[in-house]
Design a protein around this motif. Structure first.
Motif: not given
Length: 94
Positions: A71, A74-75, A77-78, A87, A90
């Protein structure tokens, strides 16, 4: 500084995190943080304003296959920062 073991103290970990901000010490600090499995501290580094520190944390979390980092990654990435590196991390984790 001698190699850090898996049972590194909080003080040792804190020093290594500080060393991530020094380009001369970054590679060694990153390696030792991975060796110490300092997942929580590396996740905290994802919020750094230093792109080099964030990159170090991303790479390290991927190497550790730290599921707790999914998570937070992913933040990152945002924020549209270091997308390829996130990537890859992940992909290594999942």
């Amino acid at each position: 500084m001698p190699p850090v073991s898996k049972r590194a103290s909080s003080a040792e970990i804190a020093t290594l995190v500080e060393d991530l901000y020094d380009h001369r010490k970054r590679r060694t600090a990153r390696r030792k943080l991975v060796s110490a499995a300092a997942v929580d501290e590396l996740i905290d580094c994802l919020d750094s304003t230093s792109e080099s520190v964030v990159w170090s944390a991303i790479r390290s979390l991927g190497e550790l296959r730290a599921t707790a980092a999914v998570r937070p990654l992913i933040r990152v990435l945002e924020r549209d920062v270091l997308v390829l590196d996130v990537c890859e991390a992940l992909a290594a984790i999942t």
